[in-house]
Motif scaffolding. Sequence first.
Motif, PDB file in Angstrom:
ATOM      1  N   PHE A  82       0.797  -1.026  -0.135  1.00 32.87           N
ATOM      2  CA  PHE A  82      -0.143   0.143  -0.042  1.00 32.87           C
ATOM      3  C   PHE A  82       0.709   1.459   0.039  1.00 32.87           C
ATOM      4  O   PHE A  82       0.731   2.194  -0.706  1.00 32.87           O
ATOM      5  CB  PHE A  82      -0.948   0.030   1.331  1.00 32.87           C
ATOM      6  N   TRP A  83       1.806   1.305   0.805  1.00 38.14           N
ATOM      7  CA  TRP A  83       2.591   2.387   1.081  1.00 38.14           C
ATOM      8  C   TRP A  83       3.552   2.951  -0.125  1.00 38.14           C
ATOM      9  O   TRP A  83       3.801   3.996  -0.544  1.00 38.14           O
ATOM     10  CB  TRP A  83       3.543   2.627   2.343  1.00 38.14           C
ATOM     11  N   THR A  84       3.920   1.604  -0.893  1.00 47.92           N
ATOM     12  CA  THR A  84       4.788   1.903  -2.160  1.00 47.92           C
ATOM     13  C   THR A  84       3.714   2.716  -3.260  1.00 47.92           C
ATOM     14  O   THR A  84       4.230   3.578  -3.753  1.00 47.92           O
ATOM     15  CB  THR A  84       5.130   0.732  -2.786  1.00 47.92           C
ATOM     16  N   GLU A  85       2.366   2.460  -3.325  1.00 49.26           N
ATOM     17  CA  GLU A  85       1.429   3.121  -3.776  1.00 49.26           C
ATOM     18  C   GLU A  85       1.448   4.388  -3.392  1.00 49.26           C
ATOM     19  O   GLU A  85       1.589   5.633  -4.233  1.00 49.26           O
ATOM     20  CB  GLU A  85       0.385   2.550  -4.085  1.00 49.26           C
ATOM     21  N   ALA A  86       1.249   4.794  -1.990  1.00 51.49           N
ATOM     22  CA  ALA A  86       0.928   5.925  -1.549  1.00 51.49           C
ATOM     23  C   ALA A  86       1.999   7.057  -1.786  1.00 51.49           C
ATOM     24  O   ALA A  86       1.859   8.194  -1.919  1.00 51.49           O
ATOM     25  CB  ALA A  86       0.628   5.891   0.002  1.00 51.49           C
ATOM     26  N   PRO A 142      12.952   5.611  -4.041  1.00 51.87           N
ATOM     27  CA  PRO A 142      13.984   5.031  -5.131  1.00 51.87           C
ATOM     28  C   PRO A 142      14.968   6.332  -5.166  1.00 51.87           C
ATOM     29  O   PRO A 142      16.110   5.926  -5.664  1.00 51.87           O
ATOM     30  CB  PRO A 142      13.078   4.786  -6.294  1.00 51.87           C
ATOM     31  N   GLU A 143      14.656   7.426  -4.747  1.00 50.69           N
ATOM     32  CA  GLU A 143      15.657   8.403  -5.133  1.00 50.69           C
ATOM     33  C   GLU A 143      16.694   8.750  -3.708  1.00 50.69           C
ATOM     34  O   GLU A 143      17.455   9.619  -3.969  1.00 50.69           O
ATOM     35  CB  GLU A 143      14.905   9.872  -5.339  1.00 50.69           C
ATOM     36  N   GLY A 144      16.051   7.897  -2.727  1.00 46.08           N
ATOM     37  CA  GLY A 144      17.055   8.010  -1.714  1.00 46.08           C
ATOM     38  C   GLY A 144      17.051   9.111  -0.706  1.00 46.08           C
ATOM     39  O   GLY A 144      17.535   9.330   0.163  1.00 46.08           O
ATOM     40  N   SER A 145      16.159  10.165  -0.896  1.00 47.37           N
ATOM     41  CA  SER A 145      16.017  11.217   0.037  1.00 47.37           C
ATOM     42  C   SER A 145      14.960  11.154   1.153  1.00 47.37           C
ATOM     43  O   SER A 145      14.981  11.647   2.221  1.00 47.37           O
ATOM     44  CB  SER A 145      15.710  12.456  -0.913  1.00 47.37           C
ATOM     45  N   GLY A 146      13.706  10.309   0.811  1.00 45.45           N
ATOM     46  CA  GLY A 146      12.914  10.128   1.910  1.00 45.45           C
ATOM     47  C   GLY A 146      13.300   9.116   2.987  1.00 45.45           C
ATOM     48  O   GLY A 146      14.185   8.278   2.733  1.00 45.45           O
ATOM     49  N   PRO A 147      12.386   9.014   4.055  1.00 47.44           N
ATOM     50  CA  PRO A 147      12.808   8.038   4.969  1.00 47.44           C
ATOM     51  C   PRO A 147      12.137   6.705   4.641  1.00 47.44           C
ATOM     52  O   PRO A 147      11.284   6.570   3.863  1.00 47.44           O
ATOM     53  CB  PRO A 147      11.902   8.661   6.286  1.00 47.44           C
ATOM     54  N   ARG A 148      13.001   5.677   5.183  1.00 47.32           N
ATOM     55  CA  ARG A 148      12.571   4.232   5.171  1.00 47.32           C
ATOM     56  C   ARG A 148      11.488   4.046   5.806  1.00 47.32           C
ATOM     57  O   ARG A 148      11.418   4.467   7.288  1.00 47.32           O
ATOM     58  CB  ARG A 148      13.924   3.403   5.661  1.00 47.32           C
ATOM     59  N   LEU A 149      10.460   3.203   5.407  1.00 46.54           N
ATOM     60  CA  LEU A 149       9.391   2.790   6.291  1.00 46.54           C
ATOM     61  C   LEU A 149       9.540   1.447   6.407  1.00 46.54           C
ATOM     62  O   LEU A 149       9.829   0.484   5.601  1.00 46.54           O
ATOM     63  CB  LEU A 149       8.000   3.117   5.497  1.00 46.54           C
ATOM     64  N   PHE A 150       9.345   0.916   7.793  1.00 43.44           N
ATOM     65  CA  PHE A 150       9.625  -0.482   8.169  1.00 43.44           C
ATOM     66  C   PHE A 150       8.468  -0.839   8.854  1.00 43.44           C
ATOM     67  O   PHE A 150       7.544  -0.177   9.487  1.00 43.44           O
ATOM     68  CB  PHE A 150      10.619  -0.464   9.228  1.00 43.44           C
ATOM     69  N   PHE A 151       7.850  -2.168   8.291  1.00 44.12           N
ATOM     70  CA  PHE A 151       6.758  -2.611   8.743  1.00 44.12           C
ATOM     71  C   PHE A 151       7.046  -4.084   9.458  1.00 44.12           C
ATOM     72  O   PHE A 151       7.654  -5.019   9.097  1.00 44.12           O
ATOM     73  CB  PHE A 151       5.825  -3.013   7.451  1.00 44.12           C
ATOM     74  N   GLN A 152       6.633  -3.963  10.787  1.00 46.17           N
ATOM     75  CA  GLN A 152       6.857  -5.398  11.656  1.00 46.17           C
ATOM     76  C   GLN A 152       5.504  -5.798  12.207  1.00 46.17           C
ATOM     77  O   GLN A 152       4.630  -5.262  12.620  1.00 46.17           O
ATOM     78  CB  GLN A 152       7.840  -4.930  12.751  1.00 46.17           C
ATOM     79  N   ARG A 153       5.397  -7.192  12.135  1.00 41.34           N
ATOM     80  CA  ARG A 153       4.253  -7.679  12.478  1.00 41.34           C
ATOM     81  C   ARG A 153       4.153  -7.970  13.941  1.00 41.34           C
ATOM     82  O   ARG A 153       5.319  -8.053  14.583  1.00 41.34           O
ATOM     83  CB  ARG A 153       4.070  -9.361  11.884  1.00 41.34           C
ATOM     84  N   VAL A 154       2.977  -7.650  14.382  1.00 39.34           N
ATOM     85  CA  VAL A 154       2.549  -7.855  15.957  1.00 39.34           C
ATOM     86  C   VAL A 154       1.404  -8.570  16.104  1.00 39.34           C
ATOM     87  O   VAL A 154       0.655  -8.389  15.284  1.00 39.34           O
ATOM     88  CB  VAL A 154       2.757  -6.104  16.609  1.00 39.34           C
ATOM     89  N   PRO A 155       1.226  -8.859  17.236  1.00 33.29           N
ATOM     90  CA  PRO A 155       0.034  -9.821  17.538  1.00 33.29           C
ATOM     91  C   PRO A 155      -1.158  -9.007  17.977  1.00 33.29           C
ATOM     92  O   PRO A 155      -2.230  -9.430  17.383  1.00 33.29           O
ATOM     93  CB  PRO A 155       0.454 -10.629  18.755  1.00 33.29           C
ATOM     94  N   GLU A 156      -1.036  -7.826  18.429  1.00 32.28           N
ATOM     95  CA  GLU A 156      -2.232  -7.179  18.489  1.00 32.28           C
ATOM     96  C   GLU A 156      -2.423  -6.172  17.592  1.00 32.28           C
ATOM     97  O   GLU A 156      -1.788  -5.813  16.752  1.00 32.28           O
ATOM     98  CB  GLU A 156      -2.206  -6.278  19.881  1.00 32.28           C
ATOM     99  N   GLY A 157      -4.022  -5.850  17.325  1.00 32.77           N
ATOM    100  CA  GLY A 157      -4.743  -5.072  16.430  1.00 32.77           C
ATOM    101  C   GLY A 157      -4.340  -3.500  16.874  1.00 32.77           C
ATOM    102  O   GLY A 157      -3.958  -3.320  18.230  1.00 32.77           O
TER     103      GLY A 157
END
Length: 145
Positions: free
Chosen positions: A20-24, A62-77
């Motif tokens: 989703f965030w790649t599209e956004a 892809p241009e290297g200027s924006g922050p990296r977004l990291f997604f980690q699985r957690v058990p709770e919603g």
Amino acid sequence: MARSVQITFDCADPAALAAFWTEALNYQVQAPPGDFESWEQALEAMGVPPENRNDASAVVDPEGSGPRLFFQRVPEGKQVKNRVHLDVRAAPGLEGDERMAALEAEADRLGAYGATRLERHEPAPPLAAGHIVMADPEGNEFCLD
């Protein structure tokens, strides 16, 4: 020296939220390490069991200027409203009706990828240009600004 920033999302489905965030943001999924052609190959070589291969994902500018977004699985919603959110600058330099039309078009586009429109805030010059509050597929609020 300035420090770089990574933004981390706790989530149920890291791969789906990363997509989703790649599209956004017009980002891309971070390339696998070394000479691996895919993450599946890399995770297999690292001995990661199949049931853990969607425990994390990351997207990068892809241009290297924006922050990296990291997604980690957690058990709770997700439990409550975000205290920090992203503003996606979808209408830079636009004002009034033209700005809001651009934001509406982006809200519709992201809706096709699973975003939910929450509310629209009309322009209120001189300080508020107008924006649309959205939620990503797992309910994390963000603004189209």
